[in-house]
Design a protein around this motif. Sequence first.
Motif, PDB file in Angstrom:
ATOM      1  N   UNK A 142       0.835  -1.207   0.000  1.00  0.00           N
ATOM      2  CA  UNK A 142       0.000   0.000   0.000  1.00  0.00           C
ATOM      3  C   UNK A 142       0.869   1.257   0.000  1.00  0.00           C
ATOM      4  N   UNK A 143       0.206   2.392  -0.112  1.00  0.00           N
ATOM      5  CA  UNK A 143       0.922   3.675  -0.199  1.00  0.00           C
ATOM      6  C   UNK A 143       0.742   4.504   1.060  1.00  0.00           C
ATOM      7  N   UNK A 144       0.430   3.849   2.169  1.00  0.00           N
ATOM      8  CA  UNK A 144       0.035   4.570   3.377  1.00  0.00           C
ATOM      9  C   UNK A 144       1.093   5.540   3.896  1.00  0.00           C
ATOM     10  N   UNK A 145       2.366   5.250   3.669  1.00  0.00           N
ATOM     11  CA  UNK A 145       3.410   6.112   4.200  1.00  0.00           C
ATOM     12  C   UNK A 145       4.008   7.088   3.208  1.00  0.00           C
ATOM     13  N   UNK A 161      13.431  -3.567   8.318  1.00  0.00           N
ATOM     14  CA  UNK A 161      12.365  -4.536   8.577  1.00  0.00           C
ATOM     15  C   UNK A 161      11.105  -3.867   9.122  1.00  0.00           C
ATOM     16  N   UNK A 162      11.017  -2.546   8.936  1.00  0.00           N
ATOM     17  CA  UNK A 162       9.837  -1.834   9.413  1.00  0.00           C
ATOM     18  C   UNK A 162       8.553  -2.293   8.759  1.00  0.00           C
ATOM     19  N   UNK A 163       8.654  -2.849   7.547  1.00  0.00           N
ATOM     20  CA  UNK A 163       7.465  -3.281   6.827  1.00  0.00           C
ATOM     21  C   UNK A 163       6.711  -4.389   7.571  1.00  0.00           C
ATOM     22  N   UNK A 164       7.386  -5.092   8.476  1.00  0.00           N
ATOM     23  CA  UNK A 164       6.735  -6.160   9.225  1.00  0.00           C
ATOM     24  C   UNK A 164       5.673  -5.623  10.181  1.00  0.00           C
ATOM     25  N   UNK A 165       5.869  -4.373  10.614  1.00  0.00           N
ATOM     26  CA  UNK A 165       4.891  -3.744  11.486  1.00  0.00           C
ATOM     27  C   UNK A 165       4.836  -4.348  12.878  1.00  0.00           C
ATOM     28  N   UNK A 166       3.993  -3.794  13.739  1.00  0.00           N
ATOM     29  CA  UNK A 166       3.866  -4.322  15.106  1.00  0.00           C
ATOM     30  C   UNK A 166       3.457  -5.789  15.137  1.00  0.00           C
ATOM     31  N   UNK A 167       2.631  -6.210  14.178  1.00  0.00           N
ATOM     32  CA  UNK A 167       2.218  -7.618  14.154  1.00  0.00           C
ATOM     33  C   UNK A 167       3.391  -8.550  13.908  1.00  0.00           C
ATOM     34  N   UNK A 219       7.590   2.181   1.891  1.00  0.00           N
ATOM     35  CA  UNK A 219       6.599   3.252   2.019  1.00  0.00           C
ATOM     36  C   UNK A 219       5.247   2.728   2.470  1.00  0.00           C
ATOM     37  N   UNK A 220       5.123   1.422   2.607  1.00  0.00           N
ATOM     38  CA  UNK A 220       3.872   0.827   3.055  1.00  0.00           C
ATOM     39  C   UNK A 220       4.168  -0.383   3.907  1.00  0.00           C
ATOM     40  N   UNK A 221       3.155  -1.210   4.131  1.00  0.00           N
ATOM     41  CA  UNK A 221       3.357  -2.432   4.882  1.00  0.00           C
ATOM     42  C   UNK A 221       2.525  -3.543   4.259  1.00  0.00           C
ATOM     43  N   UNK A 222       2.768  -4.727   4.716  1.00  0.00           N
ATOM     44  CA  UNK A 222       2.114  -5.887   4.120  1.00  0.00           C
ATOM     45  C   UNK A 222       0.758  -6.180   4.744  1.00  0.00           C
ATOM     46  N   UNK A 223       0.349  -5.368   5.700  1.00  0.00           N
ATOM     47  CA  UNK A 223      -0.950  -5.558   6.342  1.00  0.00           C
ATOM     48  C   UNK A 223      -1.574  -4.239   6.721  1.00  0.00           C
ATOM     49  N   UNK A 224      -2.114  -4.177   7.928  1.00  0.00           N
ATOM     50  CA  UNK A 224      -2.696  -2.937   8.425  1.00  0.00           C
ATOM     51  C   UNK A 224      -1.809  -2.380   9.528  1.00  0.00           C
ATOM     52  N   UNK A 225      -2.191  -1.258  10.082  1.00  0.00           N
ATOM     53  CA  UNK A 225      -1.414  -0.668  11.152  1.00  0.00           C
ATOM     54  C   UNK A 225      -0.473   0.404  10.650  1.00  0.00           C
ATOM     55  N   UNK A 226       0.356   0.951  11.531  1.00  0.00           N
ATOM     56  CA  UNK A 226       1.242   2.059  11.166  1.00  0.00           C
ATOM     57  C   UNK A 226       2.342   1.627  10.204  1.00  0.00           C
ATOM     58  N   UNK A 227       2.802   2.585   9.411  1.00  0.00           N
ATOM     59  CA  UNK A 227       3.963   2.353   8.543  1.00  0.00           C
ATOM     60  C   UNK A 227       5.190   2.768   9.349  1.00  0.00           C
ATOM     61  N   UNK A 228       5.855   1.805   9.927  1.00  0.00           N
ATOM     62  CA  UNK A 228       6.915   2.096  10.888  1.00  0.00           C
ATOM     63  C   UNK A 228       8.081   2.846  10.265  1.00  0.00           C
TER      64      UNK A 228
END
Length: 299
Positions: A98-101, A212-218, A244-253
């Motif tokens: 996604x383009x969230x970040x 490895x920020x794309x992994x997110x909190x999950x 610039x995004x992540x593989x799921x939901x939540x913040x873009x770390x």
Amino acid sequence: MRARRGTVTAAAGVLSVLALAGLMQAGDSPRTATATRGGHGAVSTDLASEAGGARRPRSPGTAPSDDTAALKALFGDEIRRMPTEKQVVALTFNAAWNEAGVDSVLAELRRRKLPATFFLTGEFAEAHPAAARAMAAEHGIGNHSYSHPQFADISEQEQAREVQEADAAIRAATGATPLPFFRFPYSATTPQTIAAVNALGYADIEFTADTNGYLGPDGGMTVEKALDRALDAAVPGGILQMHVGNSGSGPVLDADALPQIIDAVEDRGYQIVDLRTLLDPAAQQSRRSTAGGGRHLSE
């Protein structure tokens, strides 16, 4: 099954990169660069001036006039560090989900007047053309394949199609000419796959460290952990990979951590420079001395 775009021939598509004087993106004007030599390595005027504090990004897609020879000098191996002993680091971002970040990352780079390079998949460019255009308007754009497969698991024909269709999708979405930089999905390279993308006119540009920020909190990541991993790229010529995004939901770390990453890198005495300095012929003089260093894959 996704509908594939028509296959773009190497001569008309990807290899047109080699025929473009200055590797300019749409609307850019040519510029020249004079090599500055010193220390153990040689870097371009742009890199040297940025390392001295004048940290203004190049116009998107520009490169020295002898860039074709410099590009070919990058062939034959994966690139995980820029060939210099100066305390400089390049920021890179992958765009595959996604383009969230995107807005946050671009705003921070703009505020700091810093360059970065964005590696887009073709699917991302098609799904998020506005975000792709925004990145290309201010920064260099690289190729990250069309659908992000494991290259070792697909045929040579499919490998070529992945590169060519990504190139076509990025051009269509951005109106810009991508840089001749390819980054393998999962950073999974082999001598055979590197040779294949080289034959299509691309250098393989990987990274020194990945947050490895794309992994997110999950995935067990936090801003603090991303920052800690980012500092592994604080070596001469380091290349940092973020997303610039992540593989799921939540913040873009990576977007959240970017201000702290920049501060920490600069606090260590490093300057952030444009990855496009790799296309300066002078930079290739120190290529052999650093080509084997910094090969630190992300976990």
